[in-house]
Design a protein around this motif. Sequence first.
Motif, PDB file in Angstrom:
ATOM      1  N   ASN A   1      37.049  24.825  45.749  1.00 16.51           N
ATOM      2  CA  ASN A   1      35.978  25.573  45.089  1.00 16.51           C
ATOM      3  C   ASN A   1      34.810  24.691  44.668  1.00 16.51           C
TER       4      ASN A   1
ATOM      5  N   LYS B   1      41.161  31.717  50.452  1.00 16.19           N
ATOM      6  CA  LYS B   1      39.702  31.663  50.546  1.00 16.19           C
ATOM      7  C   LYS B   1      39.178  32.533  51.685  1.00 16.19           C
TER       8      LYS B   1
ATOM      9  N   GLU C   1      35.301  33.757  52.298  1.00 19.57           N
ATOM     10  CA  GLU C   1      34.579  32.533  51.942  1.00 19.57           C
ATOM     11  C   GLU C   1      34.544  31.594  53.142  1.00 19.57           C
TER      12      GLU C   1
END
Length: 104
Positions: free
Chosen positions: A85, A30, A35
């Motif tokens: 997610n 990630k 992110e």
Amino acid sequence: MGNLIYGAPGDEIPLDDRALLHLRVVVLAKLRRDEKFALSWDDEATGRSHTIWLHPAIPLQFVLDASTNTGLNRHWIEQLTAVANSGSGLRLLPEPLAEPAAIA
């Protein structure tokens, strides 16, 4: 027992080596994609729940006590990734009973 070292100067978060090994796969994937997300876990010793905000600019280290030569459980990584997610962010889940499958 390993440590997730978060921030500077660095708060040490003790986590089971096997769990930390699997979290490392998901977290690094990630962060590699730039992110930002929350990571939550429960401390069984205190009964407390913890959440930290992970961002590519915040220093992060994974320190494992044991050798990392053990196979990874693909099903666990898939579950952790799915939760990561979601809108609530990554939460440490118990390892599923499926056979570990080695992942490079």
